[in-house]
Design an enzyme around this catalytic site. Sequence first.
Site, PDB file in Angstrom:
ATOM      1  CE  LYS A 199      40.373  56.289  37.590  1.00 63.46           C
ATOM      2  NZ  LYS A 199      39.246  55.697  36.886  1.00 63.46           N
ATOM      3  N   GLY A 236      40.700  46.614  41.944  1.00 63.34           N
ATOM      4  CA  GLY A 236      41.044  46.180  40.773  1.00 63.34           C
ATOM      5  C   GLY A 236      41.545  45.475  40.702  1.00 63.34           C
ATOM      6  N   GLY A 258      46.373  47.064  40.752  1.00 65.47           N
ATOM      7  CA  GLY A 258      47.144  47.246  42.414  1.00 65.47           C
ATOM      8  C   GLY A 258      48.874  47.423  42.392  1.00 65.47           C
ATOM      9  CD  GLU A 306      38.722  43.970  47.300  1.00 65.83           C
ATOM     10  OE1 GLU A 306      39.327  42.458  46.386  1.00 65.83           O
ATOM     11  OE2 GLU A 306      37.646  43.771  46.247  1.00 65.83           O
ATOM     12  CB  CYS A 311      36.413  40.950  44.312  1.00 69.93           C
ATOM     13  SG  CYS A 311      34.967  41.428  45.731  1.00 69.93           S
ATOM     14  CD  GLU A 359      39.080  38.853  39.618  1.00 68.48           C
ATOM     15  OE1 GLU A 359      39.875  39.384  39.727  1.00 68.48           O
ATOM     16  OE2 GLU A 359      38.269  38.767  40.807  1.00 68.48           O
TER      17      GLU A 359
HETATM   18  P1  NAI Z   1      41.614  47.887  36.588  1.00 73.66           P
HETATM   19  O1  NAI Z   1      41.766  47.242  37.650  1.00 73.66           O
HETATM   20  O2  NAI Z   1      41.995  48.663  35.238  1.00 73.66           O
HETATM   21  O3  NAI Z   1      39.722  49.242  36.659  1.00 73.66           O
HETATM   22  C1  NAI Z   1      40.681  49.767  37.935  1.00 73.66           C
HETATM   23  C2  NAI Z   1      40.134  50.509  38.455  1.00 73.66           C
HETATM   24  O4  NAI Z   1      41.883  51.184  37.984  1.00 73.66           O
HETATM   25  C3  NAI Z   1      39.903  52.113  37.585  1.00 73.66           C
HETATM   26  O5  NAI Z   1      39.131  52.477  37.886  1.00 73.66           O
HETATM   27  C4  NAI Z   1      40.085  51.785  36.214  1.00 73.66           C
HETATM   28  O6  NAI Z   1      40.456  53.430  36.065  1.00 73.66           O
HETATM   29  C5  NAI Z   1      41.783  52.449  37.354  1.00 73.66           C
HETATM   30  N1  NAI Z   1      42.976  52.107  36.985  1.00 73.66           N
HETATM   31  C6  NAI Z   1      43.619  51.249  36.150  1.00 73.66           C
HETATM   32  N2  NAI Z   1      45.008  51.319  34.969  1.00 73.66           N
HETATM   33  C7  NAI Z   1      45.140  52.144  36.854  1.00 73.66           C
HETATM   34  C8  NAI Z   1      46.465  52.603  36.862  1.00 73.66           C
HETATM   35  N3  NAI Z   1      47.193  52.646  36.228  1.00 73.66           N
HETATM   36  N4  NAI Z   1      47.018  53.522  37.666  1.00 73.66           N
HETATM   37  C9  NAI Z   1      45.826  53.618  38.462  1.00 73.66           C
HETATM   38  N5  NAI Z   1      44.697  53.323  37.889  1.00 73.66           N
HETATM   39  C10 NAI Z   1      44.751  53.084  37.195  1.00 73.66           C
HETATM   40  O7  NAI Z   1      40.556  46.632  35.983  1.00 73.66           O
HETATM   41  P2  NAI Z   1      39.653  46.850  34.782  1.00 73.66           P
HETATM   42  O8  NAI Z   1      41.159  47.005  33.333  1.00 73.66           O
HETATM   43  O9  NAI Z   1      38.614  47.629  34.887  1.00 73.66           O
HETATM   44  O10 NAI Z   1      39.022  45.112  34.741  1.00 73.66           O
HETATM   45  C11 NAI Z   1      40.157  44.314  34.207  1.00 73.66           C
HETATM   46  C12 NAI Z   1      39.612  42.799  35.520  1.00 73.66           C
HETATM   47  O11 NAI Z   1      40.358  43.050  36.525  1.00 73.66           O
HETATM   48  C13 NAI Z   1      38.430  41.764  35.373  1.00 73.66           C
HETATM   49  O12 NAI Z   1      38.453  41.005  34.376  1.00 73.66           O
HETATM   50  C14 NAI Z   1      38.790  41.243  36.692  1.00 73.66           C
HETATM   51  O13 NAI Z   1      39.051  40.393  36.521  1.00 73.66           O
HETATM   52  C15 NAI Z   1      39.787  42.613  37.242  1.00 73.66           C
HETATM   53  N6  NAI Z   1      39.155  42.921  38.077  1.00 73.66           N
HETATM   54  C16 NAI Z   1      38.675  42.808  39.626  1.00 73.66           C
HETATM   55  C17 NAI Z   1      38.040  43.765  40.152  1.00 73.66           C
HETATM   56  C18 NAI Z   1      37.536  43.572  41.604  1.00 73.66           C
HETATM   57  O14 NAI Z   1      36.580  43.873  42.448  1.00 73.66           O
HETATM   58  N7  NAI Z   1      38.722  42.858  42.522  1.00 73.66           N
HETATM   59  C19 NAI Z   1      37.170  44.637  39.334  1.00 73.66           C
HETATM   60  C20 NAI Z   1      37.179  44.917  38.529  1.00 73.66           C
HETATM   61  C21 NAI Z   1      37.936  44.337  37.769  1.00 73.66           C
END
Ligand code: NAI
Length: 497
Positions: free
Chosen positions: A188, A241, A246, A263, A297, A400
Amino acid sequence: MKADLLASVRTFVATEHQLFVGGEPRPAHGGARFDVQDPASGAVLTTVARAGAADVDDAVAAARAALPGWRRLPAGERGRLLWELGNRIEALAAEFLQLEALDNGKPTGEAAAVDVPLTANGFRYFGGLATKIEGVTIPTYGGLPVHVSTRREPVGVVAAIIPWNFPLLNCAYKLAPALAAGNTVVLKPAEQTPLSALRLAQLAAEVGFPPGVLNVLTGFGPEAGAPLAAHPDVDKITFTGENSTGRSILAASGGTMKRVSLELGGKSPSLVFADADLDAAVEGTFGAVYFNQGQCCVAGARIFVQRPVYDAFVEALAARVHQVRLGSGLDPATTMGPLVSASQRDRVLGLVRSGLAAGAKPVVGGATDPAEVDGCPGGYFVEPTLFVDAPPDSDIMRREIFGPVGMVAPFDTEQEAVALANDTEFGLAAGVWTRDVGRAHRVSDEIRAGVVWVNIYGWFDVAVPFGGFRASGYGKEHGIEALDAYLQTKAVWMGLS
Ligand code: NAI
Ligand code: MG
């Protein structure tokens, strides 16, 4: 869209994109779709299918059905397919870097230097490892009349949920080891950046991956990600993410006892000692904070500098930040693109605002309104910002940011530097800048993080294990160790009497 797009990219973007399930495109149940935006303009690029729980059921069933054939395929054949996929991506590099610039906003030069080659290498590296997954024979402690051997078997159906900051590269991080180990996958991609994953799925089918081995569900977290995390027939989740996402995945997957790798980003420090090569430290810490618009990240956003060189360092880093040229990722003169989405821009601007309210002083930037960029009206730009005097407990020093915002603070002693570096709930990465070899080793040893870079920052290689400690998650990506996350060991006892 810019006129200089490759015809193949224009055609691909304009396609009516569907889910990719069981080896073919198919619409979402109910026909739902959503828009994909160009972050440099806010314009709608195209629409893609919007997966829900019924599509998750179908994709998991397709992956389950493909599993016996895939895991029994000769390992050399699995490896060959992965290798060919890597080659194919490399051959189509020009296409992928435009796709990433369009969908994510990143400069094509950065995608050419990082995203595309690391993706191709990732598939080839794990393609090579597919034939090296071996068990052992074990002499028993008790000298039993048995022959005991172990088999390293795939975990089964893997759900890979990935973010938008490196849309293509994150596919490789998850898919390459999972598929090499003989698992089948439901991927996904992030809702902000689904296009390169869909192109990748097309290429996988073209090079000969059997139907169902790789399935792609474009869609949103709560609608498509959450049902994957809770699905009884998914054996493993691999996620990159936000920390809170997580945690929710961990909770959702607990009921069905899935294996999980996480991660989750960080708040990584850079320590610049007075004996460092200051020019190198300035360039390195600049990249640590601002590469990929700060959406990394491993972003090294907390920079601690030893007092004797503090003023000179701040001045030089500020001058370097002033050289940034905001623009569309497709413009070769651009050194920093837009953030990925309006909501990410607003989140970052909110953190800048909170930093100012907490008393931090901007030496560069500090604007709390979106940046206006010539030729890119409506783009999601944020002015790069460098703060000093940020209070240690302020949100900008703790959370972050995931945007082009760095903080510099002074320290006096090595001990103090280590304490500052470790003063975070996270533990993903750290940078150390010193010419003193003893200090480099001492500090590397003391830092609680999964990666320490000395006199460089942000370097990656698919052969080197990567992954966090503490709130940054667990499970390594890259390196031989990455396979462990996708394998389970079976002991086979053979009675000899
Ligand atoms: P997110 O963690 O919500 O999204 C990442 C992935 O998780 C996307 O594919 C999203 O559709 C999916 N997702 C979201 N909610 C979910 C759930 N309840 N169950 C399963 N999958 C789910 O991150 P978002 O909202 O795009 O970004 C917010 C913040 O997260 C950023 O500002 C940043 O601080 C952090 N982030 C960190 C990343 C990293 O590489 N460590 C990458 C992206 C975001
Ligand atoms: Mg989210």
